[in-house]
Design a protein around this motif. Structure first.
Motif, PDB file in Angstrom:
ATOM      1  N   VAL A   1       0.845  -1.204   0.000  1.00 28.20           N
ATOM      2  CA  VAL A   1       0.000   0.000   0.000  1.00 28.20           C
ATOM      3  C   VAL A   1       0.878   1.251   0.000  1.00 28.20           C
ATOM      4  O   VAL A   1       0.633   2.215  -0.739  1.00 28.20           O
ATOM      5  N   GLY A   2       1.928   1.230   0.832  1.00 31.69           N
ATOM      6  CA  GLY A   2       2.825   2.377   0.898  1.00 31.69           C
ATOM      7  C   GLY A   2       3.538   2.633  -0.419  1.00 31.69           C
ATOM      8  O   GLY A   2       3.668   3.785  -0.857  1.00 31.69           O
ATOM      9  N   LEU A   3       3.986   1.569  -1.067  1.00 31.29           N
ATOM     10  CA  LEU A   3       4.691   1.736  -2.336  1.00 31.29           C
ATOM     11  C   LEU A   3       3.762   2.278  -3.426  1.00 31.29           C
ATOM     12  O   LEU A   3       4.176   3.076  -4.274  1.00 31.29           O
ATOM     13  N   VAL A   4       2.497   1.860  -3.398  1.00 26.97           N
ATOM     14  CA  VAL A   4       1.519   2.434  -4.325  1.00 26.97           C
ATOM     15  C   VAL A   4       1.343   3.925  -4.026  1.00 26.97           C
ATOM     16  O   VAL A   4       1.288   4.761  -4.943  1.00 26.97           O
ATOM     17  N   GLY A   5       1.278   4.257  -2.741  1.00 23.70           N
ATOM     18  CA  GLY A   5       1.145   5.658  -2.348  1.00 23.70           C
ATOM     19  C   GLY A   5       2.331   6.489  -2.815  1.00 23.70           C
ATOM     20  O   GLY A   5       2.166   7.608  -3.320  1.00 23.70           O
TER      21      GLY A   5
END
Length: 301
Positions: free
Chosen positions: A98-102
């Protein structure tokens, strides 16, 4: 003559309509980004933390090798495989995905909507192109992380660098293209080393309320971390140039191979240890950016 004037007039009107359409699309995207700014900012900050965890792991594993504690150097994907083995590793990978997508989304916003006002001059366009490439790299890493968390094993694939270089070399003018990639990486390395030396990154930070000694320590951490990343990009770019010259895709390297190469040099353990500590610092610096970096998505327009 009249027919030619009519054609020119139609082409001009068409170009104006395309330009107006692009302008309207950009305004709509900017308005949407402004409306979603709080959530997007949170995602971007989680993204910096996720990126920091990955690079901290890369640095930790490299330092273990330099200190003679076994193991081997690895890259970002290898770091994720190691994190999977921790207790609760699957849940951690989901958060990191999720963080990497963000983070990828934040880089895309920086590239397309230019909230930091890099502009459309040559220098600004080069930076924004870099943000776009970063978005693609991190989105690919997020997909890898998601598949790893879901299946419990790494997706099948060979040497990513060699495969990509081989694809480039097989294109018309591929040798020149790969050489340009190597030159671009060298340029990126020089930019990072320059940024680290002069602490140019501070213009994006907001350390208000932070004790002076703590602030100085954080700045030094950023300098060491970014310089270490610059050194790795320097090695990767140099190998890409050699691979282009020899037309051998197998001679390209990624982060893992660059670290291994450092360890194989005279006084290699010292060299590897220094860059490993720098990579640890880069991971910490990413987390610092999650807290103190100015992220102004609402300025997108």
């Amino acid at each position: 003559m009249a027919d030619l004037n009519n054609v020119n007039s139609r082409v001009s009107r068409g170009a104006q309509q395309v330009k107006a359409g692009l302008h309207d699309t950009r305004e709509a995207a900017g308005h949407a980004a402004q409306q979603a700014a709080p959530g997007l900012e949170l995602l971007a900050r989680v993204g910096y933390v996720s990126k920091g965890v990955v690079y901290f792991t890369v640095g930790f594993l490299a330092l273990s090798v330099a200190l003679g504690q076994g193991g081997r150097t690895t890259d970002t994907r290898g770091a994720l495989l190691k994190l999977q083995d921790l207790p609760g590793g699957a849940a951690l990978l989901c958060v990191l995905a999720v963080g990497l997508v963000g983070y990828a989304l934040w880089q895309l916003i920086r590239a397309a909507l230019d909230p930091e006002r890099q502009g459309t001059a040559a220098k600004g366009l080069v930076k924004r192109t870099g943000y776009l490439l970063s978005a693609g790299v991190n989105l690919t890493l997020a997909v890898f992380t998601t598949r790893l968390a879901a299946s419990g094993r790494a997706p099948q694939g060979g040497d990513g660098q060699a495969q990509a270089a081989g694809t480039v070399l097989n294109l018309p003018g591929g040798q020149l293209l790969l050489g340009l990639v190597g030159a671009a990486l060298l340029g990126l390395a020089a930019s990072q080393l320059y940024t680290a030396y002069g602490a140019k990154f501070m213009k994006r930070m907001q350390f208000s309320g932070v004790d002076g000694r703590v602030r100085d320590l954080l700045v030094k951490t950023g300098q060491v971390g970014i310089a270490s990343r610059g050194v790795l990009m320097l090695i990767i770019g140099a190998f890409a140039l050699v691979a282009a010259w020899n037309r051998r895709a197998s001679e390209t390297v990624g982060i893992s191979q660059a670290l291994t190469w450092l360890g194989s040099q005279p006084a290699g353990n010292v060299l590897l240890g220094v860059v490993a500590v720098g990579t640890l610092c880069y991971g910490v610096w990413c987390a610092v950016q999650a807290r103190y970096r100015r992220i102004r998505i609402e300025d997108a327009a």
